[in-house]
Design a protein around this motif. Sequence first.
Motif, short mmCIF file in Angstrom:
data_model
loop_
_atom_site.label_atom_id
_atom_site.label_comp_id
_atom_site.label_asym_id
_atom_site.label_seq_id
_atom_site.Cartn_x
_atom_site.Cartn_y
_atom_site.Cartn_z
N ARG A 114 -25.80 17.71 -4.40
CA ARG A 114 -26.90 17.12 -5.17
C ARG A 114 -26.60 17.27 -6.66
NH1 ARG A 114 -30.00 19.59 -0.79
NH2 ARG A 114 -30.64 17.88 0.54
N VAL A 115 -26.62 16.15 -7.34
CA VAL A 115 -26.36 16.10 -8.77
C VAL A 115 -27.64 15.59 -9.43
CG1 VAL A 115 -24.95 15.04 -10.57
CG2 VAL A 115 -23.91 15.68 -8.38
N PHE A 116 -28.18 16.40 -10.34
CA PHE A 116 -29.44 16.06 -11.00
C PHE A 116 -29.15 15.64 -12.44
CE2 PHE A 116 -30.39 19.05 -7.64
CZ PHE A 116 -31.43 18.42 -6.98
N ILE A 117 -29.66 14.46 -12.81
CA ILE A 117 -29.44 13.92 -14.15
C ILE A 117 -30.78 13.65 -14.83
CG2 ILE A 117 -27.20 12.93 -13.58
CD1 ILE A 117 -28.64 10.18 -13.34
N ASP A 118 -30.74 13.64 -16.15
CA ASP A 118 -31.94 13.34 -16.92
C ASP A 118 -31.56 12.48 -18.10
OD1 ASP A 118 -34.61 13.34 -17.60
OD2 ASP A 118 -34.72 15.46 -18.11
N ASN A 119 -32.55 11.85 -18.70
CA ASN A 119 -32.35 11.04 -19.88
C ASN A 119 -33.17 11.67 -21.01
OD1 ASN A 119 -32.27 9.16 -21.91
ND2 ASN A 119 -32.68 7.41 -20.59
N PRO A 120 -32.51 12.34 -21.95
CA PRO A 120 -33.25 13.00 -23.04
C PRO A 120 -34.13 12.03 -23.83
CG PRO A 120 -30.96 13.68 -23.06
CD PRO A 120 -31.07 12.56 -22.07
N GLY A 121 -33.80 10.73 -23.81
CA GLY A 121 -34.56 9.76 -24.59
C GLY A 121 -35.59 9.00 -23.79
N GLY A 122 -35.76 9.31 -22.53
CA GLY A 122 -36.72 8.55 -21.72
C GLY A 122 -36.64 8.92 -20.26
N GLU A 123 -36.87 7.94 -19.43
CA GLU A 123 -36.89 8.17 -17.98
C GLU A 123 -35.56 7.80 -17.35
OE1 GLU A 123 -40.18 6.22 -16.11
OE2 GLU A 123 -41.63 7.04 -17.52
N VAL A 124 -35.33 8.35 -16.17
CA VAL A 124 -34.16 8.01 -15.37
C VAL A 124 -34.64 7.13 -14.23
CG1 VAL A 124 -32.36 8.92 -13.84
CG2 VAL A 124 -32.97 10.17 -15.90
N GLY A 125 -33.96 6.01 -14.07
CA GLY A 125 -34.33 5.09 -12.99
C GLY A 125 -33.30 5.12 -11.87
N LEU A 126 -33.61 4.40 -10.81
CA LEU A 126 -32.72 4.30 -9.66
C LEU A 126 -31.36 3.74 -10.10
CD1 LEU A 126 -32.29 4.61 -6.64
CD2 LEU A 126 -33.27 2.34 -6.33
N GLY A 127 -31.37 2.78 -11.02
CA GLY A 127 -30.13 2.20 -11.52
C GLY A 127 -29.24 3.23 -12.19
N ASP A 128 -29.86 4.17 -12.94
CA ASP A 128 -29.09 5.24 -13.57
C ASP A 128 -28.41 6.11 -12.52
OD1 ASP A 128 -29.82 4.64 -16.31
OD2 ASP A 128 -31.80 5.49 -15.84
N CYS A 129 -29.16 6.42 -11.46
CA CYS A 129 -28.60 7.26 -10.39
C CYS A 129 -27.42 6.56 -9.71
CB CYS A 129 -29.68 7.60 -9.36
SG CYS A 129 -31.00 8.64 -10.04
N GLU A 130 -27.55 5.27 -9.47
CA GLU A 130 -26.46 4.49 -8.87
C GLU A 130 -25.26 4.41 -9.81
OE1 GLU A 130 -27.71 0.63 -7.46
OE2 GLU A 130 -29.49 1.51 -6.53
#
Length: 153
Positions: free
Chosen positions: A39-55
């Motif tokens: 499991r790799v957890f990512i975040d976007n310091p400037g906003g939200e993370v969407g499904l597209g970011d995860c892909e």
Amino acid sequence: MGNGIVGMVEEIAAPLVEELGLELVDVQFRKEEGRWFLRVFIDNPGGEVGLGDCETVSVPLGRLLDERNVIPQAYFLEVSTPGVERVLKKPSDFRRFTDREVLVVTHKPLQGRRKFTGKIISSGEDAVRLMIEGTTIEIPFADISRANLIFKM
């Protein structure tokens, strides 16, 4: 075994994630019900993370891990957000979430306890300061076993 793999995955994933303008929050490698999960957890310091970011992270990361044969056994790769109660690991995480409620668990008792719930007042390079019931306590990062945000509605 998990720590070695986790470290290698972090080394591979961090530059890829940062190149996309995102932040690598955490990596976990666990066996659950007979199957391995990375499991790799990512975040976007400037906003939200969407499904597209995860892909966008998952596809090239999976390819890199396969090319470098980092994980010898079969596993499932999951890339997702850390959620509203995200883990805090680095001093910069604590600084970013100043004024937010957090749960901190220490390796050994400090002032007679190991669990602290309070608001982050500040964070230096060596410790975080929390306001707990009107009292300020400083907890060295070296003493923190785990920490995460507390979601409040």
